[in-house]
Enzyme design. Structure first.
Site, PDB file in Angstrom:
ATOM      1  CB  CYS A 127      -0.722  -0.045   1.364  1.00 49.32           C
ATOM      2  SG  CYS A 127      -2.358  -0.876   1.012  1.00 49.32           S
ATOM      3  CG  HIS A 128       1.383   3.616  -3.299  1.00 51.99           C
ATOM      4  ND1 HIS A 128       0.509   2.774  -3.887  1.00 51.99           N
ATOM      5  CD2 HIS A 128       2.344   3.932  -3.826  1.00 51.99           C
ATOM      6  CE1 HIS A 128       1.178   2.285  -4.992  1.00 51.99           C
ATOM      7  NE2 HIS A 128       2.165   2.884  -5.203  1.00 51.99           N
TER       8      HIS A 128
ATOM      9  CG  ASP B  34      -8.638  -5.435  23.717  1.00 50.40           C
ATOM     10  OD1 ASP B  34      -8.362  -6.457  24.267  1.00 50.40           O
ATOM     11  OD2 ASP B  34      -8.002  -4.375  23.914  1.00 50.40           O
TER      12      ASP B  34
END
Length: 178
Positions: free
Chosen positions: A90-91, A142
């Site tokens: 990914c850029h 979480d």
């Protein structure tokens, strides 16, 4: 050997070749340097299903780990900004807007998480929107797992994207499964 551009593989002009593979089928980051920076937007969605009791406790602010929803929202925003460090190839992108909404859905029961990400760049922000939703959902789990271990993260998907060479995309409406 002295490094120069001839020592590196080039993106093939073959439209049948996958863009993230070079001519030796090795993973590569796509060269977007020839593309114009344009406005790009993506919206992603995910759901977190839980018992009605867990939903009620989160809504009442009665979770053992503290404020569930604001923590999950912040985590999703932070994750969108880190997408290029989490997803190979990914850029890194300048993100101009990240809007993450976590809305209670008593019919689920649970929460719907929606992320809108906007940039002006050479490539799209679909992965940033999906990452925001994914990490917000994981954080919600979480923060609430002490209340219920069986919470489910479901249906993370791209709803829409605008901009870029491939054009706009709109997901088909969901069908109810019974």
């Amino acid at each position: 050997m002295k490094p120069n551009s001839e020592n590196f593989s080039k993106n093939s002009s073959n439209p049948d070749q996958l863009s993230h593979l070079d001519d030796k089928n090795q993973a590569q980051m796509v060269d977007v340097s020839g593309k114009a920076a344009t406005r790009r937007q993506a919206i992603a969605l995910g759901r977190v299903r839980m018992s009605t009791e867990t939903l009620a406790k989160i809504q009442a602010g009665d979770a053992p780990k503290g404020e569930v929803l604001s923590t999950a929202k912040l985590a999703g925003i932070m994750a969108a900004k880190q997408t290029s460090q989490l997803i190979p190839l990914c850029h890194p992108l300048p993100l101009h807007k990240i809007d993450l909404q976590i809305v209670a859905d008593p019919q689920l029961p649970g929460y719907e998480i929606r992320a809108l990400v906007i940039t002006k760049a050479e490539t799209g922000v679909e992965m940033e929107a999906l990452t925001a939703v994914s990490v917000a959902a994981l954080t919600l789990y979480d923060m609430a797992k002490a209340l219920e271990k069986s919470i489910e993260i479901q249906s993370i998907r791209l709803l829409s994207k605008t901009g870029g060479k491939s054009g706009d995309y709109q997901a088909a409406p969901e069908t109810k499964q019974g």
